[in-house]
Enzyme design. Structure first.
Site, PDB file in Angstrom:
ATOM      1  N   SER A 146       0.778  -1.236   0.126  1.00 12.82           N
ATOM      2  CA  SER A 146      -0.085   0.016   0.057  1.00 12.82           C
ATOM      3  C   SER A 146       0.930   1.292   0.028  1.00 12.82           C
ATOM      4  O   SER A 146       1.935   1.210   0.750  1.00 12.82           O
ATOM      5  CB  SER A 146      -0.953   0.085   1.185  1.00 12.82           C
ATOM      6  OG  SER A 146      -1.535   1.324   1.415  1.00 12.82           O
ATOM      7  N   TYR A 160      -2.875  -1.205  10.284  1.00 11.74           N
ATOM      8  CA  TYR A 160      -2.851  -1.617   8.772  1.00 11.74           C
ATOM      9  C   TYR A 160      -1.434  -1.155   7.958  1.00 11.74           C
ATOM     10  O   TYR A 160      -0.963  -1.869   7.359  1.00 11.74           O
ATOM     11  CB  TYR A 160      -4.292  -1.196   8.137  1.00 11.74           C
ATOM     12  CG  TYR A 160      -3.968  -1.157   6.572  1.00 11.74           C
ATOM     13  CD1 TYR A 160      -4.377  -2.563   6.168  1.00 11.74           C
ATOM     14  CD2 TYR A 160      -3.634  -0.358   5.957  1.00 11.74           C
ATOM     15  CE1 TYR A 160      -4.276  -2.585   4.643  1.00 11.74           C
ATOM     16  CE2 TYR A 160      -3.784  -0.441   4.371  1.00 11.74           C
ATOM     17  CZ  TYR A 160      -4.119  -1.781   3.788  1.00 11.74           C
ATOM     18  OH  TYR A 160      -4.063  -1.800   2.525  1.00 11.74           O
TER      19      TYR A 160
END
Length: 251
Positions: A146, A160
């Site tokens: 990400s 996350y």
């Protein structure tokens, strides 16, 4: 007149978490480029089988395998099933992942923390470990990280982001370990992509678009194209690094 062979003709790929969204787009793109494809799913059996049917319509082999990415036994079985059904494994795409619940670290439950770690980090490591017993010289390992592993400009995604940052170290270390086998290991790091989990018209879309240099969400196909490049012969000298596909979010 002869036609050129497809760039991934004869290759066998496993894409985890591919019943929908980014994973489905990746699986379909690899099949379009000539690969036979196995996909895993946790709950979306109907969508997974529909995708497998679409891939078969291209003339490729395709299988859908139910597997919880947090289960060590399930991910090992998924790799073994892929090898058995497709006749081998050349390309592994670690796409399966979960997002947080939006909680700040001070409020985040142990259950949610464990799920993030078990799927986003341990699942990737264990799937890769199982695959390494089968991936031949010149194989490809690609994981979906990400853009939040590079920069976190808002709260609620801390754990996350930490799990995606962990993939950076794993990526670099593994590239060293398997380089002698000419296996490349790379990351693709998406920014805001229009999916069911993060729709372009969702509650956070306006704030997300505000930081994008291009001013709009990406499409799942944008990520699939980056993965396909890394999976192909053109990327044989690219390893231990990443491609950021984030519309300029982190510029």
């Amino acid at each position: 007149m002869t036609t050129s062979p497809l760039r991934l003709s004869g290759k066998r790929a496993l894409v985890t978490g591919a019943a929908r969204g980014i994973g489905a787009a990746i699986a379909l793109k690899l099949a379009e480029d000539g690969a036979d494809v196995a996909i895993t799913y946790e709950k979306s059996a109907e969508k997974a089988e529909a995708l497998a049917t679409e891939i078969r319509a291209l003339g490729r082999k395709a299988i859908a395998i139910q597997a919880d990415a947090a289960s060590p036994e399930a991910v090992k079985t998924a790799v073994a099933t892929t090898v058995s059904e497709l006749g081998g494994l050349d390309i592994l795409v670690n796409n399966a992942g979960v997002g947080g619940d939006g909680s700040l670290v001070a409020d985040q439950s142990l259950e949610n923390i464990d799920q993030l770690l078990n799927v986003n980090v341990r699942g990737v490591i264990l799937t890769t470990q199982a695959a390494l017993a089968h991936i031949p010289e010149g194989g490809r390992i690609i994981s979906i990280a990400s853009c939040l592993s590079d920069r976190v400009s808002f709260g609620g995604v801390t754990v996350y982001s930490a799990t995606k940052s962990a993939l950076e170290g794993f990526n670099r270390g593994l590239a060293r370990e398997v380089g002698s086998r000419q296996i490349t290991v790379n990351l693709v790091k998406p920014g805001p992509i229009d999916t069911d989990m993060n729709p372009a018209d969702g509650p956070y879309s306006e704030s997300a678009r505000a930081v994008l240099a291009l001013g709009h969400y990406g499409e799942t196909r944008d990520i699939a194209e980056a993965v396909a490049f890394l999976a192909g012969p053109e990327a044989k000298y690219v390893t231990g690094t990443s491609i950021v596909v984030d519309g300029g979010a982190n510029t």
